[in-house]
Scaffold this active site. Structure first.
Site, PDB file in Angstrom:
ATOM      1  N   CYS A 161      -8.981  -4.605  42.379  1.00  0.00           N
ATOM      2  CA  CYS A 161      -8.752  -5.804  41.573  1.00  0.00           C
ATOM      3  C   CYS A 161      -9.957  -6.730  41.679  1.00  0.00           C
ATOM      4  CB  CYS A 161      -7.489  -6.515  42.039  1.00  0.00           C
ATOM      5  SG  CYS A 161      -7.246  -8.147  41.329  1.00  0.00           S
TER       6      CYS A 161
ATOM      7  N   CYS B 162      -9.201 -10.178  43.113  1.00  0.00           N
ATOM      8  CA  CYS B 162      -8.973 -10.147  44.569  1.00  0.00           C
ATOM      9  C   CYS B 162     -10.300 -10.113  45.316  1.00  0.00           C
ATOM     10  CB  CYS B 162      -8.138  -8.928  44.951  1.00  0.00           C
ATOM     11  SG  CYS B 162      -6.473  -8.906  44.235  1.00  0.00           S
TER      12      CYS B 162
ATOM     13  N   ARG C  85     -20.187 -20.229  83.210  1.00  0.00           N
ATOM     14  CA  ARG C  85     -21.424 -20.749  82.628  1.00  0.00           C
ATOM     15  C   ARG C  85     -22.632 -20.273  83.443  1.00  0.00           C
ATOM     16  NH1 ARG C  85     -21.800 -26.438  81.383  1.00  0.00           N
ATOM     17  NH2 ARG C  85     -22.502 -25.874  79.295  1.00  0.00           N
TER      18      ARG C  85
ATOM     19  N   TRP D 246     -29.210 -18.578  76.938  1.00  0.00           N
ATOM     20  CA  TRP D 246     -29.079 -19.079  75.571  1.00  0.00           C
ATOM     21  C   TRP D 246     -29.992 -20.285  75.361  1.00  0.00           C
ATOM     22  CZ3 TRP D 246     -27.212 -16.839  71.416  1.00  0.00           C
ATOM     23  CH2 TRP D 246     -26.166 -15.923  71.495  1.00  0.00           C
TER      24      TRP D 246
ATOM     25  N   GLU E 278     -21.569  -4.925  77.702  1.00  0.00           N
ATOM     26  CA  GLU E 278     -20.775  -5.162  76.499  1.00  0.00           C
ATOM     27  C   GLU E 278     -21.356  -6.314  75.688  1.00  0.00           C
ATOM     28  OE1 GLU E 278     -18.176  -3.540  75.077  1.00  0.00           O
ATOM     29  OE2 GLU E 278     -18.664  -2.000  76.550  1.00  0.00           O
TER      30      GLU E 278
ATOM     31  N   ARG F  94     -26.451 -19.772  64.533  1.00  0.00           N
ATOM     32  CA  ARG F  94     -25.252 -19.180  63.929  1.00  0.00           C
ATOM     33  C   ARG F  94     -24.631 -18.135  64.854  1.00  0.00           C
ATOM     34  NH1 ARG F  94     -28.712 -18.182  59.510  1.00  0.00           N
ATOM     35  NH2 ARG F  94     -28.780 -19.929  58.027  1.00  0.00           N
TER      36      ARG F  94
ATOM     37  N   HIS G 154     -24.936 -17.854  68.082  1.00  0.00           N
ATOM     38  CA  HIS G 154     -24.377 -18.488  69.275  1.00  0.00           C
ATOM     39  C   HIS G 154     -22.982 -19.033  68.965  1.00  0.00           C
ATOM     40  CE1 HIS G 154     -25.347 -21.117  73.045  1.00  0.00           C
ATOM     41  NE2 HIS G 154     -24.197 -20.471  73.154  1.00  0.00           N
TER      42      HIS G 154
ATOM     43  N   ASN H  72     -19.362 -17.998  70.506  1.00  0.00           N
ATOM     44  CA  ASN H  72     -18.410 -18.999  70.998  1.00  0.00           C
ATOM     45  C   ASN H  72     -17.037 -18.792  70.381  1.00  0.00           C
ATOM     46  OD1 ASN H  72     -20.202 -20.267  72.689  1.00  0.00           O
ATOM     47  ND2 ASN H  72     -20.719 -21.899  71.267  1.00  0.00           N
TER      48      ASN H  72
ATOM     49  N   TRP I  22     -20.763 -25.676  67.675  1.00  0.00           N
ATOM     50  CA  TRP I  22     -21.749 -26.643  68.153  1.00  0.00           C
ATOM     51  C   TRP I  22     -22.857 -26.789  67.124  1.00  0.00           C
ATOM     52  CZ3 TRP I  22     -26.854 -27.054  69.482  1.00  0.00           C
ATOM     53  CH2 TRP I  22     -27.188 -28.089  70.350  1.00  0.00           C
TER      54      TRP I  22
END
Length: 663
Positions: A65, A68, A405, A412, A457, A485, A487, A491, A509
């Site tokens: 569709c 859709c 943390r 990061w 992982e 983006r 990061h 999150n 953030w």
């Protein structure tokens, strides 16, 4: 998720598992493997669709569709917008174009696509649902219809975990003012036709330490008591009994929800996995810990975090590799190149990185033992002015308990700083073979995480993100935004898991209090103003915003020229933890800093007497080194003179002895 074979044998367990708190759902395209699982349940011969209450606003669609397909981005956005409502509202889709779903769509009488069906929680055995026939299917409209559908439930079929959405009265709120409590109470004051209060209540239903109520602006006695005359507004009652109007820059649902989620003591409830979680310590860090809690500003980046991250990276994480060769060696060389050229740190750290880079470049070896690299990092050669602290000193990256943390946060932060430095200093990577590559920092980060980062992982997830969208990055500014983006994507994926620090929830953030202009609302949904985000990232991770507070300051052999000490006076260098003034900025052009910055700083380390140093041709020779050179030079001169006279005297004797008169 229980094993599928177990669920098939126990249909009652399915109903209990999926339907106890489910309420309504909206159309969203979920991951294929999750929906395959649901299809197996739907198609089991002993378990018909009428029993499956987990899909409660079942949108039936067809993959062929066109409407859709065009509409799917709106519903994907809705899924992310209401993900915290899942204990009251479930989300799912069903593709009627797939053969194994033909019978299901036929049984529910689906003739057109998309068809939206709302199913009540705790409904009858067979319920084909209520079809939504409205023409307006924009995100905000459907979200508000979901709220209306939720409120149409009676007390008997109300979801257990869903808080009440009805407005409170002044009689409910006024007695709470001035009273101490064990949690916050937020009061959203709004007009009768507003949905902000109800949506904020649902946004916070997954959080504890806070109760959200709504009152109507028509309750004049309450609004006058609170001093509120514009709507919507929020009033916050603190646990200690104080209360005040909530100061937000924009009176939007996202701003209210974000502010409340970041209150101290408000954190996401434990994961539904049922795994035990280590108890929180008293206070932000709690008594009995090795280090006291360090106050910090979330609007700052801390050099202590960056240097601690480098220390852990070089001395702990990489040290598990006995040798570096092949791809690992190339990755390490590129990493050191990027960090040495872009790291906006202290002169002593930058000198260590540059020395390490020169050493790696000059070595023609294809295999290097990491112990040799460690010797240089630890400055076993005693090169003056080169030092990296071996202390973990988390400040902006400190967690509320051990294991939260710390190093991942600092990594990061380090790469955010490097991407911003690459965008701000386009010539920094000149003559490195990386200067023409706008993705140099990101590609180096990608290879480092895959080859060396301890969480395997995590490395796989990052690689999946990189494969998906990294080739689209074409400029250094796009590289800054790409990392931001991803990061936020991480999150969002880790929010609510056991790795999340409850005192520092993984939210999107920057938060509205840090950058209000970064946030906008279009058609009732939160959107980012990426131009403003880019400006904020460059300011936040720029060299001028890096604070030296709480750094370990040490110069084992301080540079005499940098310290400005006279040649005839010894200098005491103190290896201690010092707090440098905020005004002393750490620049990328390697500005020299003194060992102790500012006055009135208390030292806790032992004092060590060191020799004054002198910079000679930039090689870092100390005065003792120079003295040894002079002594050796003088000794050589004396030795040559002695040898000269010795051979001269011997030559004369030889001439006298063998001299013969000529005839």
């Amino acid at each position: 998720m229980p094993n599928i074979s177990t669920l098939r044998k126990n249909p009652k367990k399915i109903r209990k598992l999926y339907c106890q708190e489910a309420m309504a759902a909206a159309l969203v395209e979920v991951k294929e493997k999750r929906w395959d699982h649901c299809r197996l349940l739907l198609n089991h011969p002993s378990w018909t669709p009428r029993h499956v209450f987990c899909l409660l606003c079942q949108p039936f669609y067809s993959s062929w569709c066109g409407h859709c397909i065009q509409y799917s981005p709106t519903w994907k956005a809705l899924a992310g917008d209401v993900k915290d409502w899942e204990q009251a509202i479930r989300i799912g889709v069903l593709d009627c174009a797939q053969e194994n779903n033909f019978d299901i769509c036929k049984e529910f009488g689906v003739h057109f696509y998309p068809t939206f069906r709302y199913f009540k929680a705790r409904g009858p055995t067979f319920d084909v649902g209520k079809t939504y026939k409205g023409a307006d299917r924009e995100l905000q409209t459907v979200r508000q219809l979901m709220v209306n559908f939720l409120q149409n439930h009676t007390r008997q079929d109300w979801p257990v975990s869903c808080p009440p959405l009805e407005p409170s009265s002044s009689a409910d709120i006024l007695p709470l003012m001035g009273q101490k409590s064990n949690q916050y109470t937020a009061v959203i004051v709004e007009n009768e036709d507003s949905y902000v209060g109800r949506e904020v209540i649902l946004d916070l239903m997954m959080y504890q330490g806070l109760t959200v109520k709504r009152v109507l602006s028509s309750d004049k006695s309450l609004t006058e008591k609170l001093g509120i005359n514009s709507f919507p507004s929020a009033y916050l009652l603190h646990p200690n009994g104080t209360h005040a109007i909530l100061d937000v820059r924009k009176r939007l649902r996202f701003f209210f929800s974000s502010f409340l989620k970041l209150l101290l003591g408000v954190h996401r409830k434990l994961s539904t996995t049922g795994a035990p979680q280590e108890p929180l310590l008293d206070g932000p860090r709690g008594p009995g810990t090795a280090e006291a809690w360090k106050d910090f500003e979330k609007s700052k980046v801390y050099m202590a975090d960056l240097e601690s991250g480098l220390h852990y990276l070089l001395r702990v994480e990489l040290a598990t590799h006995q040798t570096l060769e092949g791809e690992e060696l190339k990755t390490f060389k590129d990493f050191v190149t990027v960090v040495a050229k872009l790291f906006p740190g202290r002169q002593s750290v930058v000198k260590l990185l540059e020395t390490l880079l020169e050493w790696l470049v000059s070595l023609p070896l294809e295999k290097i033992p990491f112990d040799a690299i460690l010797d240089l990092v630890n400055n076993k050669m005693r090169i003056s002015g080169m030092f990296l602290s071996d202390q973990l000193q988390w400040v902006g990256c400190q967690g509320s308990r051990v294991g939260l943390r710390g190093y991942p946060c600092s990594l990061w932060t380090l790469f955010h700083v490097l991407t911003v430095q690459a965008a701000s200093r386009p010539d920094a990577l000149a003559n490195t073979s990386l200067e023409e590559n706008p993705k140099a920092v990101l590609q180096t980060m990608r290879r480092y995480i895959v080859n060396f980062f301890g969480c395997q992982e995590c490395g796989k997830h990052f690689e999946e993100m990189a494969v998906e969208s990294l080739p689209q990055v074409k400029s250094v500014d796009q590289a800054v935004l790409w990392l931001w983006r991803k990061h936020n994507q991480v999150n969002g994926r880790l929010a609510g898991t056991m790795s999340e620090d409850p005192h520092f929830p993984k939210t999107q953030w920057p938060s509205p209090d840090l950058c209000p202009t970064c946030h906008e609302e279009q058609d009732g949904i939160h959107v980012w103003n990426e131009d403003k985000v880019l400006m904020f990232l460059k300011q936040h991770y720029g060299a001028a915003n890096i604070s030296p507070k709480h750094m370990y300051s040490s110069q084992p052999e301080p540079n005499q020229e940098a310290l400005g000490a006279p040649d005839n006076k010894p200098i005491k260098a103190t290896q201690e933890k010092t707090v440098a003034p905020e005004s002393s900025l750490l620049h990328a052009n390697h500005v020299k800093q003194s060992d102790v910055e500012g006055a009135g700083q208390a030292g806790t380390g032992a004092h060590k007497e060191t020799r004054p140093g002198v910079s000679f041709l930039g090689l870092g020779f100390s005065s003792v080194d120079m003295s040894l050179c002079v002594v050796l030079y003088a000794f050589s001169c004396v030795f040559l003179m002695v040898m000269f006279f010795f051979f001269r005297v011997r030559s004369k004797r030889w001439k006298i002895r063998y001299n013969r008169p000529h005839v």
